[in-house]
Design a protein around this motif. Structure first.
Motif, short mmCIF file in Angstrom:
data_model
loop_
_atom_site.label_atom_id
_atom_site.label_comp_id
_atom_site.label_asym_id
_atom_site.label_seq_id
_atom_site.Cartn_x
_atom_site.Cartn_y
_atom_site.Cartn_z
N GLU A 68 1.20 -0.87 -0.11
CA GLU A 68 -0.10 0.02 0.15
C GLU A 68 0.69 1.27 0.05
O GLU A 68 0.42 2.10 -0.24
CB GLU A 68 -0.36 -0.14 1.20
N SER A 69 1.88 1.32 0.55
CA SER A 69 2.83 2.26 0.75
C SER A 69 3.52 2.38 -0.85
O SER A 69 3.42 3.90 -1.13
CB SER A 69 3.68 1.67 1.86
N MET A 70 3.83 0.77 -0.79
CA MET A 70 4.83 1.79 -2.73
C MET A 70 3.50 2.18 -3.56
O MET A 70 4.02 2.69 -4.36
CB MET A 70 5.00 -0.10 -3.10
N GLU A 72 1.04 4.02 -3.02
CA GLU A 72 1.35 5.71 -2.43
C GLU A 72 2.40 5.98 -3.07
O GLU A 72 1.98 7.71 -4.16
CB GLU A 72 0.99 5.79 -1.24
N GLU A 73 3.24 6.13 -3.04
CA GLU A 73 4.41 6.63 -3.45
C GLU A 73 4.64 6.25 -5.37
O GLU A 73 5.29 8.00 -5.73
CB GLU A 73 5.63 5.47 -3.00
N ALA A 74 3.72 5.46 -5.71
CA ALA A 74 3.74 5.08 -7.36
C ALA A 74 3.00 6.52 -7.56
O ALA A 74 2.63 6.40 -8.37
CB ALA A 74 3.61 4.63 -7.70
N GLY A 75 1.76 7.19 -7.04
CA GLY A 75 1.07 7.78 -7.18
C GLY A 75 -0.50 7.16 -7.52
O GLY A 75 -1.46 8.09 -8.66
#
Length: 308
Positions: A68-70, A72-75
């Motif tokens: 989930e965090s990754m 978010e970072e990928a947009g």
């Protein structure tokens, strides 16, 4: 609205071992972790090409939190449901003289989780697009994709399915807008060997006769073929480049095809964009960017045979 659905997403641990030896201690020359799952790949590439979208699916455990965090970072605009048993899977992609994959099982998804997913999909309406991609956890029935299409029947939702074997065959009667098997998957589904372009066209038309509106077949280094809803055949040789990573190339083809189709509903444009997007991802360590796709399209004009 454009949505993707990934029922069994993953963290993809990609490692390079120069000379992998079975039974020995091997050390990596390179390694990294990426968000994985076919629908997630489609979401990332659509985002890269300028098409915001919503990613649906299931997550679980500490690996789910990392994924989930990754995202978010990928947009990626992720709206995943959380399940209680198990963990989001880790898939190992080993690059050496040959590519080897070890895919995890994923969490246990229950009927109550499926009902929550269907309730979320109830937000889709006329003109929306849902792209359903990849395998499902072993706890779920092989009719699930068909059941989802039946649930959305009559709402005017354009549905794309990229799956294998029974998961794909079961949806054909529901008339998906697009399916994208590769050559090996067609051979497995029909227990045949496809030796020529004519053979591939024949079975693409069989899949269309069974209900698919458009059939896009990826053939790796031999290119790709599309039988569109007007029964026209489009063919492309594979663009030239150095293969760096085959993971996500097929998903990128789906994203590229749909992005090309969204522009003006032209199948020549959709096919060309799909093929070049898939190849751009294959020629990159990561998934294709808009700049990479546009450059490859300019360099590959002579590889495409317009629909006829």
């Amino acid at each position: 609205m454009i949505c993707t659905l990934t029922l069994n997403p993953s963290l993809d641990y990609i490692v390079t071992v120069n000379d992998f030896i079975v039974g020995a201690t091997n050390r990596t020359s390179d390694d990294f972790i990426l968000p994985g799952g076919k629908g997630i790949n489609v979401s990332i590439v659509l985002q890269n090409l300028g098409y915001p979208n919503q990613a649906y699916g299931f997550l679980a455990g500490f690996t789910g939190k990392a994924l989930e965090s990754m995202l978010e970072e990928a947009g990626v605009n992720a709206d995943f449901l959380w399940v209680k048993e198990g963990d989001t899977r880790i898939n190992v992609k080993l690059r050496s003289k040959e590519e080897t994959e070890i895919n995890g099982r994923g969490p246990k998804i229950k009927e109550e989780d499926i009902q929550k997913l269907l309730a979320k999909l109830d937000g889709l309406t006329q003109g929306d697009t849902l792209i359903i991609s990849g395998a499902i956890p072993s706890s779920l029935p092989q009719t699930l994709y068909r059941d989802i299409m039946e649930h959305l029947k009559g709402r005017g939702v354009r549905i794309v399915v990229d799956a294998t074997r029974d998961l794909l065959l079961n949806v054909l009667e529901k008339h998906p807008f697009l399916i994208k098997p590769n050559q090996a998957e067609i051979e497995e589904m029909f227990n045949v060997k496809l030796n020529t372009i004519e053979d591939i066209e024949k079975y693409a038309r069989i899949l269309q006769d069974k209900g698919a509106i458009n059939v896009l077949v990826s053939m790796g280094k031999d290119g790709a073929l599309l039988v569109d809803e007007h029964h026209k055949v489009h063919f492309a040789k594979a663009p030239k480049g150095i293969l760096k990573n085959s993971v996500g190339a097929g998903d990128s083809m789906v994203a590229g095809f749909m992005s090309g189709y969204f522009k003006n509903q032209n199948y020549d444009e959709a096919f060309k964009t799909g093929v070049c997007t898939g190849s751009a991802s294959a020629f990159s360590d990561l998934l294709a960017t808009k700049e990479e796709v546009e450059a490859l399209m300019k360099a590959s004009e002579d590889l495409f045979t317009p629909g006829h």
